[in-house]
Design a protein around this motif. Structure first.
Motif, PDB file in Angstrom:
ATOM      1  N   MET A   1       0.816  -1.151   0.131  1.00  0.00           N
ATOM      2  CA  MET A   1       0.021  -0.050   0.119  1.00  0.00           C
ATOM      3  C   MET A   1       0.861   1.269  -0.015  1.00  0.00           C
ATOM      4  N   GLU A   2       1.905   1.394   0.712  1.00  0.00           N
ATOM      5  CA  GLU A   2       2.718   2.626   0.742  1.00  0.00           C
ATOM      6  C   GLU A   2       3.480   2.749  -0.570  1.00  0.00           C
ATOM      7  N   ARG A   3       4.009   1.597  -1.143  1.00  0.00           N
ATOM      8  CA  ARG A   3       4.626   1.858  -2.327  1.00  0.00           C
ATOM      9  C   ARG A   3       3.632   2.224  -3.481  1.00  0.00           C
ATOM     10  N   GLY A   4       2.520   1.874  -3.380  1.00  0.00           N
ATOM     11  CA  GLY A   4       1.624   2.394  -4.282  1.00  0.00           C
ATOM     12  C   GLY A   4       0.995   4.023  -4.179  1.00  0.00           C
ATOM     13  N   ILE A   5       0.816   4.130  -2.722  1.00  0.00           N
ATOM     14  CA  ILE A   5       0.299   5.762  -2.795  1.00  0.00           C
ATOM     15  C   ILE A   5       1.692   6.600  -2.897  1.00  0.00           C
ATOM     16  N   ASP A   6       3.029   6.079  -2.674  1.00  0.00           N
ATOM     17  CA  ASP A   6       3.996   6.959  -2.922  1.00  0.00           C
ATOM     18  C   ASP A   6       4.040   7.172  -4.412  1.00  0.00           C
TER      19      ASP A   6
ATOM     20  N   GLY B   1      -3.705  -4.821  -7.842  1.00  0.00           N
ATOM     21  CA  GLY B   1      -2.914  -3.997  -6.855  1.00  0.00           C
ATOM     22  C   GLY B   1      -3.797  -2.809  -6.178  1.00  0.00           C
ATOM     23  N   THR B   2      -4.049  -2.177  -7.232  1.00  0.00           N
ATOM     24  CA  THR B   2      -4.792  -1.066  -6.748  1.00  0.00           C
ATOM     25  C   THR B   2      -6.173  -1.164  -6.079  1.00  0.00           C
ATOM     26  N   LEU B   3      -6.867  -2.152  -6.653  1.00  0.00           N
ATOM     27  CA  LEU B   3      -8.010  -2.679  -6.034  1.00  0.00           C
ATOM     28  C   LEU B   3      -7.740  -3.095  -4.397  1.00  0.00           C
ATOM     29  N   LEU B   4      -6.676  -4.004  -4.364  1.00  0.00           N
ATOM     30  CA  LEU B   4      -6.177  -4.475  -2.879  1.00  0.00           C
ATOM     31  C   LEU B   4      -5.978  -3.159  -1.969  1.00  0.00           C
TER      32      LEU B   4
ATOM     33  N   THR C   1      -7.274  -0.226  -2.267  1.00  0.00           N
ATOM     34  CA  THR C   1      -8.430   0.446  -2.154  1.00  0.00           C
ATOM     35  C   THR C   1      -9.352  -0.380  -0.946  1.00  0.00           C
ATOM     36  N   SER C   2      -9.455  -1.712  -1.084  1.00  0.00           N
ATOM     37  CA  SER C   2     -10.094  -2.642  -0.577  1.00  0.00           C
ATOM     38  C   SER C   2      -9.743  -2.833   0.905  1.00  0.00           C
ATOM     39  N   GLU C   3      -8.405  -2.913   1.032  1.00  0.00           N
ATOM     40  CA  GLU C   3      -7.747  -3.486   2.336  1.00  0.00           C
ATOM     41  C   GLU C   3      -7.412  -2.280   3.341  1.00  0.00           C
ATOM     42  N   LEU C   4      -7.560  -1.265   3.152  1.00  0.00           N
ATOM     43  CA  LEU C   4      -7.240  -0.129   3.950  1.00  0.00           C
ATOM     44  C   LEU C   4      -7.622  -0.452   5.379  1.00  0.00           C
ATOM     45  N   ARG C   5      -8.845  -1.103   5.465  1.00  0.00           N
ATOM     46  CA  ARG C   5      -9.392  -1.505   6.833  1.00  0.00           C
ATOM     47  C   ARG C   5      -8.479  -2.418   7.619  1.00  0.00           C
ATOM     48  N   ALA C   6      -7.739  -3.271   6.722  1.00  0.00           N
ATOM     49  CA  ALA C   6      -6.836  -4.133   7.418  1.00  0.00           C
ATOM     50  C   ALA C   6      -5.461  -3.655   8.048  1.00  0.00           C
ATOM     51  N   LEU C   7      -5.147  -2.328   7.460  1.00  0.00           N
ATOM     52  CA  LEU C   7      -3.811  -1.720   7.909  1.00  0.00           C
ATOM     53  C   LEU C   7      -4.043  -1.281   9.276  1.00  0.00           C
TER      54      LEU C   7
ATOM     55  N   GLU D   1      -2.352   0.530  12.701  1.00  0.00           N
ATOM     56  CA  GLU D   1      -1.711   1.795  13.029  1.00  0.00           C
ATOM     57  C   GLU D   1      -0.185   1.388  13.646  1.00  0.00           C
ATOM     58  N   PRO D   2       0.521   2.472  13.290  1.00  0.00           N
ATOM     59  CA  PRO D   2       0.311   3.706  12.790  1.00  0.00           C
ATOM     60  C   PRO D   2       0.473   3.924  11.497  1.00  0.00           C
ATOM     61  N   VAL D   3       0.648   2.561  10.556  1.00  0.00           N
ATOM     62  CA  VAL D   3       0.735   2.970   9.316  1.00  0.00           C
ATOM     63  C   VAL D   3      -0.501   3.313   8.632  1.00  0.00           C
ATOM     64  N   ARG D   4      -1.668   2.775   9.336  1.00  0.00           N
ATOM     65  CA  ARG D   4      -3.164   3.214   8.534  1.00  0.00           C
ATOM     66  C   ARG D   4      -3.071   4.628   8.603  1.00  0.00           C
ATOM     67  N   GLY D   5      -2.987   5.318   9.751  1.00  0.00           N
ATOM     68  CA  GLY D   5      -2.855   6.829   9.830  1.00  0.00           C
ATOM     69  C   GLY D   5      -1.885   7.463   8.913  1.00  0.00           C
ATOM     70  N   LYS D   6      -0.853   7.042   8.740  1.00  0.00           N
ATOM     71  CA  LYS D   6       0.176   7.649   7.724  1.00  0.00           C
ATOM     72  C   LYS D   6      -0.530   7.504   6.351  1.00  0.00           C
ATOM     73  N   HIS D   7      -0.999   6.335   5.972  1.00  0.00           N
ATOM     74  CA  HIS D   7      -1.606   6.075   4.662  1.00  0.00           C
ATOM     75  C   HIS D   7      -2.879   7.057   4.468  1.00  0.00           C
ATOM     76  N   ILE D   8      -3.705   7.092   5.369  1.00  0.00           N
ATOM     77  CA  ILE D   8      -4.801   8.093   5.093  1.00  0.00           C
ATOM     78  C   ILE D   8      -4.279   9.176   4.949  1.00  0.00           C
TER      79      ILE D   8
END
Length: 184
Positions: free
Chosen positions: A49-54, A92-95, A97-103, A105-112
């Motif tokens: 997820m971080e590679r994708g958003i970055d 990868g992009t669907l993953l 989008t759909s798996e944000l809920r599985a991240l 913290e603190p990674v989830r907050g940074k990703h958001i």
């Protein structure tokens, strides 16, 4: 190899339905070998997820830099990046989008926070276009979110074997975005 295998397995079974053993088997490794590279399945998901958003943020910033000052050109550049990025690796992009809920913290907050930064780029371009009289929507924030969601959602249904190419989809989505904003 591990990332690609993880995306494939998690796209099929979801994050919670995927085990480290599943990922290792798909990657042709033992679970112990996978743990040599990643401490946990959570770290694998976070890396994906971080590679994708970055990557998305970097491409978007570069597209804006090259687009110039015209709100229409800037919005068209944003939509192009958003659509093409989400069609480049649909699983990868669907993953992502759909798996944000599985991240966790603190990674989830940074990703958001990074997702919000991506959204703000759209918000700012659209707000500038409204201020300059190029865009005529009375609801710029809602239009901005709709454009991002529409441009991201193409990954859920687009088929390279379908009647339109990726580039044709970019043109269509650029037109839809400009129409939504009442562009002059």
């Amino acid at each position: 190899m591990i990332i690609e295998a993880s995306i494939a397995v998690m796209a099929e079974h979801g994050y919670h339905g995927t085990s480290v053993r599943d990922i290792a088997e798909r990657a042709g490794l033992s679970p112990a070998a996978l743990y040599h590279h990643f401490a946990s399945k959570q770290e694998v998901l976070a890396t994906i997820m971080e590679r994708g958003i970055d990557t998305l943020l970097a491409r978007t910033a570069e597209a804006l830099r090259q687009a110039g000052e015209s709100p229409t050109a800037r919005l068209s550049a944003l939509v192009e990046v958003q659509v093409l990025f989400h069609l480049e690796d649909q699983s990868g992009t669907l993953l992502g989008t759909s798996e944000l809920r599985a991240l966790e913290e603190p990674v989830r907050g940074k990703h958001i926070a990074k997702r919000n930064a991506q959204q703000r780029m759209f918000d700012e371009v659209i707000a500038d276009g409204v201020r300059s009289g190029v865009f005529h929507t009375p609801i710029p924030k809602e239009a901005s979110r709709a454009i991002v969601v529409m441009s991201t959602g193409v990954a859920s249904w687009f088929s390279p074997d379908g009647p339109a190419t990726r580039d044709e989809m970019v043109c269509r989505y650029q037109r839809l975005a400009l129409d939504m904003l009442g562009a002059s």
